[in-house]
Design a protein around this motif. Structure first.
Motif, short mmCIF file in Angstrom:
data_model
loop_
_atom_site.label_atom_id
_atom_site.label_comp_id
_atom_site.label_asym_id
_atom_site.label_seq_id
_atom_site.Cartn_x
_atom_site.Cartn_y
_atom_site.Cartn_z
N LEU A 1 12.72 6.91 6.14
CA LEU A 1 14.18 6.76 6.12
C LEU A 1 14.79 7.17 4.79
CD1 LEU A 1 14.47 3.23 7.82
CD2 LEU A 1 14.71 5.48 8.91
N SER A 2 14.00 7.76 3.89
CA SER A 2 14.46 8.00 2.52
C SER A 2 15.71 8.87 2.46
CB SER A 2 13.34 8.63 1.69
OG SER A 2 12.92 9.86 2.27
N TRP B 1 14.98 3.46 -4.23
CA TRP B 1 14.27 3.07 -3.02
C TRP B 1 12.75 3.09 -3.17
CZ3 TRP B 1 16.57 0.37 0.45
CH2 TRP B 1 17.94 0.48 0.61
N LEU B 2 12.25 3.61 -4.28
CA LEU B 2 10.81 3.58 -4.52
C LEU B 2 10.40 2.35 -5.33
CD1 LEU B 2 9.96 7.33 -5.16
CD2 LEU B 2 9.72 6.00 -3.06
N ALA B 3 11.39 1.56 -5.76
CA ALA B 3 11.06 0.30 -6.43
C ALA B 3 10.56 -0.69 -5.38
CB ALA B 3 12.29 -0.25 -7.14
N HIS B 4 9.62 -1.52 -5.77
CA HIS B 4 9.00 -2.43 -4.81
C HIS B 4 10.02 -3.37 -4.18
CE1 HIS B 4 5.74 -4.67 -2.94
NE2 HIS B 4 6.34 -5.77 -3.33
N SER C 1 21.24 8.79 0.82
CA SER C 1 22.61 9.29 0.99
C SER C 1 23.61 8.16 1.16
CB SER C 1 22.68 10.23 2.20
OG SER C 1 22.41 9.52 3.41
N GLN C 2 23.20 7.07 1.80
CA GLN C 2 24.10 5.95 2.04
C GLN C 2 24.15 4.98 0.86
OE1 GLN C 2 26.08 5.64 4.84
NE2 GLN C 2 25.33 7.71 5.29
N GLY D 1 0.80 -1.22 0.00
CA GLY D 1 0.00 0.00 0.00
C GLY D 1 0.84 1.27 0.00
N PHE D 2 1.36 1.61 1.18
CA PHE D 2 2.15 2.83 1.32
C PHE D 2 3.42 2.54 2.10
CE2 PHE D 2 3.37 6.78 3.44
CZ PHE D 2 3.42 7.66 2.36
N PRO D 3 4.61 2.72 1.51
CA PRO D 3 5.87 2.36 2.18
C PRO D 3 6.32 3.41 3.19
CG PRO D 3 6.36 3.26 0.03
CD PRO D 3 4.84 3.22 0.15
#
Length: 216
Positions: A64-65, A77-80, A70-71, A56-58
């Motif tokens: 933590l985006s 990071w928006l890929a499932h 940055s790391q 649904g919603f990550p």
């Protein structure tokens, strides 16, 4: 990943997966008492929270985006698939579904459902006969079904850790511990010395490795 397919917002999958796993747990656990329904309800809430973030919603990824980007700037990071955080953080290069944490999670989840199902069969047969359950899995631990729930939750945390389920996990551990103690007090009232003798030689949650092969 196919850009035409949404990575999240798949609320139908949230409902479907929650329903499937809750139904499986219900069919294996078969709650009857108020205590059973409390433990089952808490487990169901954990599953709903998990699948809400999985499809649904990550929330965890968004929260933590900044640090994640940055790391690990090369990860989308928006890929499932990036929701398999442990595989991503440890640099697994292949499909996360074949990563070590995902495979280990499958073992935990399968083992947890086995404990719940096998524990229920033994407990139901003993209750039907008016006896104390001391055979099968109950010969090794006093609460195989609670251990099963914890294994399933641990497996999902390995597969798809989220801040909400990580926060829920110790609360659920405490709740299952308290429920087990309450259950034991009632059982002791019913079976007296038989229960006390059984409890003295059988651990609550962690089996003794010595002599396991000799137990019935």
């Amino acid at each position: 990943m196919n850009s035409e397919l949404p990575n999240y917002g798949l609320w139908g999958l949230v409902v479907l997966n929650s329903a499937i796993f809750i139904f499986f747990a219900f069919s294996f656990f078969k709650p009857q008492t108020k205590r059973d329904w409390r433990s089952f309800g808490a487990f169901s809430a954990f599953l709903v929270a998990l699948f809400t973030e999985m499809y649904g919603f990550p929330l965890t990824i968004y929260f933590l985006s900044g640090w994640l980007q940055s790391q690990y700037p090369d990860v989308n990071w928006l890929a499932h698939d990036s929701g398999h955080l442990l595989e991503m953080l440890f640099g697994w290069q292949g499909s996360p579904h074949f990563g070590p944490f995902h495979l280990l999670s499958t073992v935990f989840i399968g083992g947890g459902f086995y404990l719940i199902a096998a524990g229920w069969r033994t407990l139901y047969a003993a209750q039907k006969a008016g006896n104390l359950a001391t055979t099968g899995l109950y010969a090794y631990i006093r609460h195989p079904q609670y251990v099963g729930f914890v294994l399933i939750m641990s497996g999902f945390l390995l597969q798809w850790p989220t801040l909400l389920t990580l926060a829920m996990f110790p609360v659920l551990l405490w709740m299952y511990s308290r429920l087990s103690i309450s259950e034991e007090r009632e059982t002791e009232k019913m079976f007296g010395d038989a229960w006390r003798n059984y409890a003295n030689k059988t651990p609550r949650f962690f089996p003794r490795l010595r002599g396991m092969g000799r137990q019935a």
